[in-house]
Design a protein around this motif. Structure first.
Motif, PDB file in Angstrom:
ATOM      1  N   ASP A  28       1.324  -1.100  -0.202  1.00 41.14           N
ATOM      2  CA  ASP A  28      -0.354  -0.025   0.179  1.00 41.14           C
ATOM      3  C   ASP A  28       1.335   1.566  -0.194  1.00 41.14           C
ATOM      4  O   ASP A  28       1.738   1.749   1.075  1.00 41.14           O
ATOM      5  CB  ASP A  28      -0.574  -0.344   1.126  1.00 41.14           C
ATOM      6  CG  ASP A  28      -2.070   1.563   1.198  1.00 41.14           C
ATOM      7  OD1 ASP A  28      -2.094   1.971  -0.094  1.00 41.14           O
ATOM      8  OD2 ASP A  28      -2.192   1.723   2.274  1.00 41.14           O
ATOM      9  N   TYR A  29       1.415   1.970  -1.112  1.00 37.21           N
ATOM     10  CA  TYR A  29       2.161   3.466  -1.511  1.00 37.21           C
ATOM     11  C   TYR A  29       1.118   4.041  -1.823  1.00 37.21           C
ATOM     12  O   TYR A  29       0.088   4.808  -2.512  1.00 37.21           O
ATOM     13  CB  TYR A  29       3.020   2.749  -2.553  1.00 37.21           C
ATOM     14  CG  TYR A  29       3.922   1.818  -2.842  1.00 37.21           C
ATOM     15  CD1 TYR A  29       4.955   2.158  -1.474  1.00 37.21           C
ATOM     16  CD2 TYR A  29       4.155   0.525  -3.282  1.00 37.21           C
ATOM     17  CE1 TYR A  29       5.862   0.778  -1.784  1.00 37.21           C
ATOM     18  CE2 TYR A  29       4.749  -0.565  -3.311  1.00 37.21           C
ATOM     19  CZ  TYR A  29       6.266  -0.380  -2.150  1.00 37.21           C
ATOM     20  OH  TYR A  29       7.387  -1.081  -2.873  1.00 37.21           O
ATOM     21  N   THR A  30       0.055   4.539  -0.726  1.00 35.75           N
ATOM     22  CA  THR A  30       0.130   5.776  -0.452  1.00 35.75           C
ATOM     23  C   THR A  30      -0.137   7.096  -0.170  1.00 35.75           C
ATOM     24  O   THR A  30       0.486   6.842   0.892  1.00 35.75           O
ATOM     25  CB  THR A  30      -1.717   5.119   1.099  1.00 35.75           C
ATOM     26  OG1 THR A  30      -2.399   4.154   0.432  1.00 35.75           O
ATOM     27  CG2 THR A  30      -2.192   6.469   0.507  1.00 35.75           C
ATOM     28  N   PHE A  31      -0.070   7.706  -0.729  1.00 41.21           N
ATOM     29  CA  PHE A  31       0.873   9.351  -1.205  1.00 41.21           C
ATOM     30  C   PHE A  31      -0.884  10.202  -0.578  1.00 41.21           C
ATOM     31  O   PHE A  31      -1.185  10.241  -1.774  1.00 41.21           O
ATOM     32  CB  PHE A  31       1.583   9.865  -1.640  1.00 41.21           C
ATOM     33  CG  PHE A  31       3.131   8.374  -1.848  1.00 41.21           C
ATOM     34  CD1 PHE A  31       4.252   8.357  -0.042  1.00 41.21           C
ATOM     35  CD2 PHE A  31       3.438   7.276  -2.684  1.00 41.21           C
ATOM     36  CE1 PHE A  31       5.273   7.953  -0.314  1.00 41.21           C
ATOM     37  CE2 PHE A  31       3.894   6.696  -2.409  1.00 41.21           C
ATOM     38  CZ  PHE A  31       5.077   6.925  -1.000  1.00 41.21           C
ATOM     39  N   GLU A  32       0.103  10.843  -0.148  1.00 42.11           N
ATOM     40  CA  GLU A  32      -1.898  12.111   0.140  1.00 42.11           C
ATOM     41  C   GLU A  32      -0.647  13.832  -0.379  1.00 42.11           C
ATOM     42  O   GLU A  32       0.283  13.704   0.476  1.00 42.11           O
ATOM     43  CB  GLU A  32      -2.599  11.848   1.669  1.00 42.11           C
ATOM     44  CG  GLU A  32      -3.185  10.359   1.797  1.00 42.11           C
ATOM     45  CD  GLU A  32      -3.620  10.394   2.262  1.00 42.11           C
ATOM     46  OE1 GLU A  32      -3.934  11.832   3.851  1.00 42.11           O
ATOM     47  OE2 GLU A  32      -4.763   9.418   2.902  1.00 42.11           O
ATOM     48  N   LYS A  33      -1.297  13.971  -0.430  1.00 44.11           N
ATOM     49  CA  LYS A  33      -0.860  15.721  -0.933  1.00 44.11           C
ATOM     50  C   LYS A  33      -0.751  16.537   0.957  1.00 44.11           C
ATOM     51  O   LYS A  33      -1.834  16.560   1.835  1.00 44.11           O
ATOM     52  CB  LYS A  33      -2.525  16.683  -1.485  1.00 44.11           C
ATOM     53  CG  LYS A  33      -2.215  18.259  -1.676  1.00 44.11           C
ATOM     54  CD  LYS A  33      -2.758  18.854  -2.670  1.00 44.11           C
ATOM     55  CE  LYS A  33      -2.427  20.030  -3.372  1.00 44.11           C
ATOM     56  NZ  LYS A  33      -3.733  20.749  -4.159  1.00 44.11           N
ATOM     57  N   GLN A  35       1.665  15.504   2.436  1.00 42.50           N
ATOM     58  CA  GLN A  35       2.435  14.779   3.619  1.00 42.50           C
ATOM     59  C   GLN A  35       4.518  15.115   3.147  1.00 42.50           C
ATOM     60  O   GLN A  35       4.339  15.329   1.883  1.00 42.50           O
ATOM     61  CB  GLN A  35       2.467  13.549   2.951  1.00 42.50           C
ATOM     62  CG  GLN A  35       2.890  12.054   3.573  1.00 42.50           C
ATOM     63  CD  GLN A  35       2.887  10.982   3.282  1.00 42.50           C
ATOM     64  OE1 GLN A  35       1.399  10.458   2.380  1.00 42.50           O
ATOM     65  NE2 GLN A  35       3.138  10.176   3.811  1.00 42.50           N
ATOM     66  N   ILE A  88       4.138  16.383  -0.460  1.00 44.44           N
ATOM     67  CA  ILE A  88       3.475  16.354  -1.772  1.00 44.44           C
ATOM     68  C   ILE A  88       2.247  17.307  -1.921  1.00 44.44           C
ATOM     69  O   ILE A  88       1.343  17.819  -0.868  1.00 44.44           O
ATOM     70  CB  ILE A  88       2.892  14.769  -1.661  1.00 44.44           C
ATOM     71  CG1 ILE A  88       3.702  13.994  -1.207  1.00 44.44           C
ATOM     72  CG2 ILE A  88       2.239  14.594  -2.278  1.00 44.44           C
ATOM     73  CD1 ILE A  88       3.424  12.542  -0.422  1.00 44.44           C
ATOM     74  N   ASP A  91      -1.687  14.708  -5.909  1.00 46.75           N
ATOM     75  CA  ASP A  91      -2.391  13.715  -6.042  1.00 46.75           C
ATOM     76  C   ASP A  91      -2.095  12.832  -6.515  1.00 46.75           C
ATOM     77  O   ASP A  91      -1.001  13.448  -7.236  1.00 46.75           O
ATOM     78  CB  ASP A  91      -3.626  12.886  -5.580  1.00 46.75           C
ATOM     79  CG  ASP A  91      -4.336  14.057  -4.877  1.00 46.75           C
ATOM     80  OD1 ASP A  91      -3.651  13.921  -3.433  1.00 46.75           O
ATOM     81  OD2 ASP A  91      -5.344  14.446  -5.396  1.00 46.75           O
ATOM     82  N   GLN A  92      -1.238  11.164  -6.663  1.00 47.73           N
ATOM     83  CA  GLN A  92      -0.743  10.320  -7.411  1.00 47.73           C
ATOM     84  C   GLN A  92      -1.435  10.352  -8.453  1.00 47.73           C
ATOM     85  O   GLN A  92      -2.894  10.221  -8.975  1.00 47.73           O
ATOM     86  CB  GLN A  92      -1.120   8.892  -7.562  1.00 47.73           C
ATOM     87  CG  GLN A  92       0.041   8.558  -5.471  1.00 47.73           C
ATOM     88  CD  GLN A  92       0.023   7.591  -4.774  1.00 47.73           C
ATOM     89  OE1 GLN A  92       0.765   6.350  -5.925  1.00 47.73           O
ATOM     90  NE2 GLN A  92      -1.158   7.739  -3.652  1.00 47.73           N
ATOM     91  N   VAL A  98       4.506  11.218  -8.074  1.00 42.62           N
ATOM     92  CA  VAL A  98       3.090  12.761  -7.144  1.00 42.62           C
ATOM     93  C   VAL A  98       4.388  12.958  -7.391  1.00 42.62           C
ATOM     94  O   VAL A  98       5.482  13.218  -7.529  1.00 42.62           O
ATOM     95  CB  VAL A  98       3.142  11.962  -5.821  1.00 42.62           C
ATOM     96  CG1 VAL A  98       2.082  10.608  -5.206  1.00 42.62           C
ATOM     97  CG2 VAL A  98       4.151  11.119  -4.694  1.00 42.62           C
TER      98      VAL A  98
END
Length: 302
Positions: A28-33, A35, A88, A91-92, A98
């Motif tokens: 789970d490579y979850t990146f959020e704006k 971060q 970041i 969003d992705q 990102v």
């Protein structure tokens, strides 16, 4: 060789690129704006920098988001294989990439630092980079700052200030609008006020006389000798006691740093009520000898 011995050999595992892609997808490579992430520089281009942040795809830092200084050399500030922190800002996309920014991260950190300085009442240095009709513009810890002409010591030849570092403090700080208004004059005033302490005898010159009191110039800082602090008896006319330019000795009664006000007194130098009205010159001449008793009277009233 028996069948048993041949079956005991370890089998060769085949791991294709499809299997590798599936393994990546299981993570789970979850990146959020918004971060903050760490990443390693992997490639420079004419448009920006690619960064390995541990995801399915590299992150990308556009040229304009590389640093607060738009003239920075990408290769110099982001050497290959070096690790940095990034914010970041997007969003992705479909490929999992990102958009990253160092400029906005530095901006956040700069405003955090400015906020701390404002809360502690500290002065800062501003490097003047250019002028306009209203004053001078410069850099304060990477942020754009503005000093109005009325808050400069040099108000006429503004061009002479370009390239100089000015000691300033804060007039207006608006993080949402990236607005930073500063004052050189107030910083100098604050520095001079720091040298004045309550309960000390200071020498000054009469700068202005008003019906309610006398303004005393204390070497660049103005204090007010209110009419009620001149003598223990009623004073009918301040102009009978004071003249503009006259040297006087006064006790510092109170300092309001927030409003940049200094309250002064001469009445506590009197040995008896009304003495200063009868013999002003004598009270001034022996003011230093009367300080100890004056402070005792001041403490009794506190």
């Amino acid at each position: 060789m028996t069948p048993e011995s041949s079956s005991s050999k370890p089998s060769r595992i085949s791991f294709s690129m499809d299997d590798f892609a599936k393994a990546l997808n299981q993570h789970d490579y979850t990146f959020e704006k918004g971060q903050i992430v760490s990443g390693i520089i992997v490639q420079h281009t004419s448009d920006g920098v690619y960064v390995d942040i541990g995801g399915k795809s590299t992150g990308f830092v556009p040229l304009k988001e590389a640093a607060l200084d738009s003239n920075s050399d990408l290769v110099e500030i982001f050497p290959l294989n070096e690790e940095f922190k990034f914010l970041i800002i997007g969003d992705q996309n479909a490929e999992g990439q990102v958009k990253l920014s160092v400029r906005k991260l530095q901006l956040q950190q700069a405003w955090d630092h400015i906020t701390e300085l404002v809360e502690t009442g500290q002065t800062v240095q501003m490097l003047v980079t250019r002028t306009n009709k209203g004053g001078v513009i410069g850099k304060v810890g990477g942020l754009r700052g503005f000093v109005p002409r009325s808050h400069l010591l040099e108000k006429d030849n503004l061009e002479s200030l370009v390239g100089q570092s000015l000691t300033v403090n804060f007039l207006e700080v608006n993080r949402e609008n990236n607005k930073l208004v500063l004052s050189q004059r107030s910083a100098i005033l604050a520095a001079k006020m720091d040298k004045i302490t309550v309960g000390t005898l200071v020498a000054g010159k009469v700068a202005r006389i008003e019906p309610y009191g006398v303004f005393i110039d204390l070497n660049g800082v103005t204090g007010l000798l209110h009419i009620t602090q001149v003598s223990s008896l009623r004073v009918d006319s301040l102009n009978q006691l004071f003249k503009v330019g006259q040297e006087v000795q006064v006790i510092v009664l109170n300092i309001d740093e927030y409003k940049s006000r200094i309250s002064l007194s001469t009445k506590i130098l009197e040995n008896y009520p009304g003495e200063i009205l009868e013999n002003f010159d004598e009270v001034m001449k022996k003011a230093s000898e009367r300080v100890e008793k004056a402070l005792e009277r001041l403490q009794e009233k506190e």
